[in-house]
Scaffold this motif. Structure first.
Motif, PDB file in Angstrom:
ATOM      1  N   ALA A   4      30.911  64.845 107.726  1.00  0.00           N
ATOM      2  CA  ALA A   4      30.144  63.597 107.765  1.00  0.00           C
ATOM      3  C   ALA A   4      30.623  62.619 106.708  1.00  0.00           C
ATOM      4  O   ALA A   4      30.739  61.411 106.965  1.00  0.00           O
ATOM      5  CB  ALA A   4      28.659  63.896 107.581  1.00  0.00           C
ATOM      6  N   VAL A   5      30.947  63.128 105.520  1.00  0.00           N
ATOM      7  CA  VAL A   5      31.453  62.254 104.451  1.00  0.00           C
ATOM      8  C   VAL A   5      32.805  61.659 104.835  1.00  0.00           C
ATOM      9  O   VAL A   5      33.039  60.459 104.675  1.00  0.00           O
ATOM     10  CB  VAL A   5      31.567  63.042 103.118  1.00  0.00           C
ATOM     11  N   LEU A   6      33.685  62.493 105.363  1.00  0.00           N
ATOM     12  CA  LEU A   6      35.023  62.016 105.726  1.00  0.00           C
ATOM     13  C   LEU A   6      34.992  61.027 106.894  1.00  0.00           C
ATOM     14  O   LEU A   6      35.807  60.107 106.949  1.00  0.00           O
ATOM     15  CB  LEU A   6      35.929  63.191 106.080  1.00  0.00           C
ATOM     16  N   LEU A   7      34.068  61.213 107.811  1.00  0.00           N
ATOM     17  CA  LEU A   7      34.016  60.363 108.997  1.00  0.00           C
ATOM     18  C   LEU A   7      33.062  59.179 108.854  1.00  0.00           C
ATOM     19  O   LEU A   7      32.970  58.366 109.769  1.00  0.00           O
ATOM     20  CB  LEU A   7      33.595  61.183 110.219  1.00  0.00           C
ATOM     21  N   ARG A   8      32.405  59.070 107.732  1.00  0.00           N
ATOM     22  CA  ARG A   8      31.420  58.005 107.553  1.00  0.00           C
ATOM     23  C   ARG A   8      32.050  56.638 107.810  1.00  0.00           C
ATOM     24  O   ARG A   8      33.002  56.240 107.135  1.00  0.00           O
ATOM     25  CB  ARG A   8      30.844  58.059 106.156  1.00  0.00           C
TER      26      ARG A   8
END
Length: 163
Positions: free
Chosen positions: A104-108
């Motif tokens: 989720a952090v990488l794709l935010r």
């Protein structure tokens, strides 16, 4: 009386802890251990996020969760009466949560564009990781230590192949 303690624990989202220490009840509610685990995350994660300053420390928290899960399995493994003690324990199951948060952090706010061949490669890689886990670890102590994070990694590769 014993059955009531399981009902109370599942209603309070702590049934997985009771299953970890007492074993699975002879009931159709066995699967609720995973709901307890999920609800613990949903209840505690907002508190973790609210206390985190600066917000950029999230990858470090996820890395800590991965280390904690591995350490918990390593510590519990010699003392486990059965696999339920490790399988249903919140601390030993943090790998998929940590990988999900990192995803989720990488794709935010980012759109990932992958070619058809990249997606097929990710799908096949995920399958290869799962097959390797099953072949090399089986349902052994090695699977408990290394297979859990490998299965989570395979699921992450599947996710990216479909994203």
């Amino acid at each position: 009386m014993l059955f009531r303690s399981y009902i109370a624990a599942f209603l309070l989202f702590s049934g997985n802890w009771l299953v970890s220490w007492r074993g699975m009840p002879a009931s159709v509610m066995n699967i609720l251990w995973s709901v307890s685990f999920e609800e613990q995350f949903y209840l505690l994660w907002p508190l973790v996020i609210a206390r985190m300053r600066p917000r950029g420390k999230l990858p470090a928290v996820c890395l800590g969760m991965l280390v904690l899960a591995s350490a918990a399995r390593l510590i519990l493994l010699p003392h486990a009466r059965n696999s339920d003690m490790i399988w249903t324990n919140t601390l030993t199951r943090l790998d998929p949560i940590a990988l999900g948060v990192m995803t989720a952090v990488l794709l935010r706010r980012k759109r990932v564009r992958l070619s058809k061949w990249a997606r097929v490669s990710l799908l096949l890689s995920g399958l290869a990781v799962w097959l390797a886990c099953g072949h090399f670890f089986g349902l052994s102590r090695g699977f408990i230590l290394l297979g859990y994070p490998c299965v989570a990694l395979g699921a992450l590769l599947f996710f990216f192949s479909a994203h």
